[in-house]
Design an enzyme around this catalytic site. Structure first.
Site: not given
Ligand code: AMP
Length: 285
Positions: A32, A35, A38, A148, A150-151, A188
């Site tokens: 959640g 941005h 996501h 993403g 990103k990770d 974050r």
């Molecule tokens: P999170 O909610 O942080 O666990 O992220 C959920 C998904 O969104 C994960 O697959 C992340 O890698 C992806 N994600 C987070 N930030 C970005 C970004 N800046 N660009 C692309 N994907 C992202």
């Protein structure tokens, strides 16, 4: 109209029906606080599948005892708007008890890949990630799931789990979405003060310096890393945990770079932990 499910059995029932009709199912797992990063995953999923599921679950098992689980941002109302705008069909917002019922004791560990880089600084993190993603895959049974870049390490852990366990899902890795000045979008980033926000661009500038050196033909891992480190040193407040150039997809260190590789950086700016990476040479991840 977008539909929100909180119970496993309700979501399962509706998805079973779609499956029996032959509808393709796309799935985007998140925590959640959505941005544009996501959002790009959601749009990609909507492009490729008939039915699309977004999960929002702040997964306790992937947070360490002194990490930000309790203060992690929760912005459900805004998230639902973003999901609806992107064309998502169903949002799944399970409770902790739905995912980890009383007495839950089964975990998935992708050995090796989970213990290095972020895994070395966040023991148990990727075990929590692999476990929850596997659990969610068992509920949603998607044809495709979107993550993403990103990770990057997370993507590679999930890909390895899918390969090793022969799970019937295609993993799609989507490009990192950045702010105009290069900072990777992250839930974050809202923890950063205005001053820290300005300083945070050092990570992207450092990775770019490494990439420029690599693109000029330098294949020395140490020299490419040094290029990034010398940029990072210009911002004393950024405290790196690691600055590494690693092979893809196994994230192994190499003295002389050949084949797919990426630079990966993690560190603290004040109390906020930031991670990012840039592919130097792409490979099939
Ligand atoms: P999170 O909610 O942080 O666990 O992220 C959920 C998904 O969104 C994960 O697959 C992340 O890698 C992806 N994600 C987070 N930030 C970005 C970004 N800046 N660009 C692309 N994907 C992202």
């Amino acid at each position: 109209m977008i539909k929100v499910f909180t119970r496993v059995k309700d979501l399962r029932a509706v998805l079973e029906k779609h499956k029996s009709q032959g509808d393709s199912i796309g799935f985007v797992p998140t925590m959640g606080a959505l941005h544009e990063g996501h959002e790009s995953l959601l749009k990609e999923a909507v492009k490729e599948n008939k039915i699309n599921v977004l999960s929002i679950f702040v997964n306790p098992t992937q947070f360490g005892p002194n990490e930000d689980f309790s203060k992690y941002p929760r912005t459900l109302e805004e998230d639902l708007k973003i999901a609806a705008r992107a064309g998502i069909t169903y949002v799944f917002t399970p409770s902790e008890k739905d995912i980890y019922p009383e007495g839950y004791a089964s975990f998935i560990t992708v050995e090796g890949l989970s213990d290095i880089l972020c895994g070395a600084f966040r023991p148990g993190h990727f075990r929590g990630v692999a476990t929850v993603v596997h659990r969610l895959f068992q509920i949603v049974k998607p044809d495709r799931s979107y993550f993403g870049q990103k990770d990057l390490q997370q993507c590679l852990v999930i890909q390895k789990m899918v390969k090793d366990l022969d799970l019937p899902v295609e993993i799609k890795i989507c490009t990192t979405v950045r702010e105009a000045d290069g900072l990777a979008k992250s839930s974050r980033n809202r923890y950063l003060s205005a001053e820290e926000r300005e300083k945070s661009t050092v990570i992207f500038r450092a990775m770019k310096a490494a990439k420029n050196l690599y693109d000029s033909g330098n294949r020395s891992s140490a020299e490419v890393m040094a290029a990034a480190k010398s940029v990072l040193e210009t911002v004393a407040d950024f405290k790196p945990q690691y600055v590494e150039v690693r092979s893809l997809p196994n994230l192994v260190a190499q003295e002389n770079l050949k084949g797919g590789c990426a630079i990966l950086i993690a560190g603290y700016l004040g109390s906020t932990r930031l991670i990012d990476n840039l592919i130097l040479e792409s490979s099939i991840l």
